[in-house]
Scaffold this active site. Structure first.
Site, short mmCIF file in Angstrom:
data_model
loop_
_atom_site.label_atom_id
_atom_site.label_comp_id
_atom_site.label_asym_id
_atom_site.label_seq_id
_atom_site.Cartn_x
_atom_site.Cartn_y
_atom_site.Cartn_z
N GLY A 1 0.85 -1.19 0.00
CA GLY A 1 0.00 0.00 0.00
C GLY A 1 0.88 1.24 0.00
O GLY A 1 1.79 1.35 0.83
N ASN B 1 3.50 2.28 2.88
CA ASN B 1 4.93 2.31 2.60
C ASN B 1 5.56 3.61 3.10
O ASN B 1 6.63 3.60 3.72
CB ASN B 1 5.18 2.19 1.09
CG ASN B 1 4.86 0.83 0.53
OD1 ASN B 1 4.78 -0.16 1.26
ND2 ASN B 1 4.66 0.77 -0.77
N LYS C 1 10.66 13.72 -10.11
CA LYS C 1 11.72 12.72 -10.06
C LYS C 1 11.97 12.16 -11.45
O LYS C 1 11.03 11.89 -12.19
CB LYS C 1 11.32 11.60 -9.10
CG LYS C 1 11.06 12.07 -7.66
CD LYS C 1 10.25 11.06 -6.88
CE LYS C 1 8.81 11.01 -7.37
NZ LYS C 1 7.98 10.03 -6.65
N GLY D 1 14.08 9.30 -12.09
CA GLY D 1 14.83 8.06 -11.94
C GLY D 1 16.27 8.36 -11.55
O GLY D 1 16.53 9.10 -10.59
N GLY E 1 7.59 0.86 -4.75
CA GLY E 1 7.73 1.59 -3.50
C GLY E 1 8.86 2.59 -3.46
O GLY E 1 9.03 3.28 -2.44
N ALA E 2 9.64 2.71 -4.54
CA ALA E 2 10.75 3.67 -4.52
C ALA E 2 10.23 5.10 -4.36
O ALA E 2 10.80 5.91 -3.62
CB ALA E 2 11.58 3.54 -5.79
N ASP F 1 7.43 5.98 -2.92
CA ASP F 1 6.93 6.11 -1.55
C ASP F 1 8.08 6.37 -0.58
O ASP F 1 7.97 7.22 0.32
CB ASP F 1 6.19 4.84 -1.13
CG ASP F 1 5.02 4.51 -2.04
OD1 ASP F 1 4.40 5.45 -2.58
OD2 ASP F 1 4.73 3.31 -2.21
#
Length: 288
Positions: free
Chosen positions: A36, A40, A213, A215, A244-245, A247
Site C-alpha cells: 500500500g 509504505n 523525479k 529516476g 515503492g521507490a 513512496d
C-alpha cells in the site's frame, strides 16, 4: 507528527526471472509482503519522525496481520476494519519495471474518520490513490481541510499515470488546484501527463512546490512554477524492483523537510531512502 492517509494492502510480488511468455508458464519468484502506497510512506518515515497511518482494512485475518506488520515498523496505526482486505499483484520484469493489478477492496471505503485522529499533526501526506473512489475521495478532501485548520502542511503524490488517466487529467488538476498542497510529488511520466514537468503556470497552479523525479537523473524542484533546485541522484547498484521507490522518496523528503531541511537536502534524504528499496521485493521497509 506526520499523518499518512491511504491504502494498507497485501502485495503479491511476482519477479519474472526470464522472458514473460503469454498464454503459458513463465519462470518467476513470488513474494508476499505488507504493501500500500500510504503504508509504505508511513513505514519508511517512522524511523525518522513520529508517524501515524490512517486507513481501512478488511475485518479478516489479512487485515489484522497487515496492521500488526505496519505497527511493528513503529507507526501509530489508526484503522477502520470492515469487509475484505485489498491486495495488489505486481508483475516485475527483469529490468525492475512493474505492471500492477490493484484490488483496493475495503481500503477505498474509508469514511467518517474521527477528527481526533489528526491530533498532533504537523504534516499530512496523501497518495493520489485516495482519490480513485468514493467515499474515500470525499474523505481525503475533508481530512486535508481538517489538517489545514490545525496548521499542518500537506503533500500529495501523483502516484500513477494509469490512475490519473482513468480519473481524467483535467479533473485531477482541478482537485490539486483546489486542495493546493504545499508539495506535489510526481515522477517524470506523471509530471509530463499533468503538464508540470518543466514547471510553468500549471505547476504554479497545482501546488506551492512541485518535485519531479527522473529516476537516476537529477530530481527537479519548482516553486511557483520556477525551478529552484536540480538535485543529482547518487548512483546505485543493480535495480531489481522499483516498487515503492517513490513512496520511500516521499518519506525521506517529508521527514527531512519537517526537520527544517531545504529542498536540496530533502531530496537527498528522499534519494537515500528510495535507494534502500530497489533491490528487494515490494515496497516494504528493507530490513536486510
Amino acid at each position: 507528527m506526520l499523518v499518512v492517509v491511504g491504502d494498507l494492502l497485501e502485495d503479491i510480488v511476482v519477479w519474472a526471472t526470464g522472458p514473460i511468455r503469454a498464454a503459458t508458464d513463465s519462470a518467476a519468484q513470488v513474494f508476499r509482503s505488507r504493501g500500500g502506497s500510504a503504508a509504505n510512506v508511513a513505514a519508511h518515515a517512522a524511523a525518522h519522525v513520529r508517524t501515524r497511518f490512517i486507513g481501512r482494512v478488511g475485518d479478516d485475518g489479512a487485515g489484522v496481520a497487515l496492521a500488526s506488520a505496519l505497527a511493528a515498523s513503529g507507526v501509530d496505526v489508526r484503522g477502520q476494519r470492515e469487509g475484505r482486505t485489498g491486495a495488489v499483484v505486481l508483475l516485475v520484469a527483469p529490468d525492475g519495471e512493474r505492471t500492477m493489478f490493484p484490488d483496493r477492496a475495503s481500503a477505498a471505503e474509508l469514511h467518517d474518520v474521527p477528527a481526533d485522529w489528526l491530533d498532533g499533526i504537523s504534516w499530512l501526506h496523501v497518495p493520489s490513490y485516495g482519490f480513485e473512489h468514493e467515499p474515500m475521495r470525499g474523505e481525503v478532501h475533508r481530512l486535508v481541510d481538517l489538517a489545514r485548520e490545525r496548521g499542518a502542511r500537506v503533500s500529495i503524490d501523483a502516484s500513477s499515470t494509469g490512475l490519473l488517466e482513468g480519473l481524467g487529467v483535467e479533473l485531477v488538476i482541478g482537485w490539486f488546484a483546489e486542495l493546493r498542497p504545499d508539495v506535489l510529488f510526481a515522477n517524470e511520466t506523471e509530471a509530463e501527463l499533468l503538464g508540470v514537468a518543466d514547471g510553468g503556470p500549471v505547476a504554479a497552479s497545482v501546488a506551492d512546490r512541485v518535485v519531479v523525479k527522473h529516476g537516476p537523473a537529477p530530481t527537479e524542484v519548482f516553486d511557483g512554477g520556477a525551478r529552484i533546485a536540480r538535485v543529482s541522484v547518487t548512483p546505485v547498484g543493480a535495480v531489481r524492483d522499483l516498487t515503492g521507490a517513490g513512496d520511500a522518496f516521499a518519506a525521506g523528503y517529508v521527514a527531512a523537510a519537517m526537520a527544517g531541511a531545504d529542498a536540496t537536502a530533502s531530496c537527498v534524504a528522499g534519494h537515500a531512502l528510495a535507494a534502500s528499496v530497489i533491490a528487494s521485493p515490494g515496497g516494504d521497509v528493507d530490513r536486510g
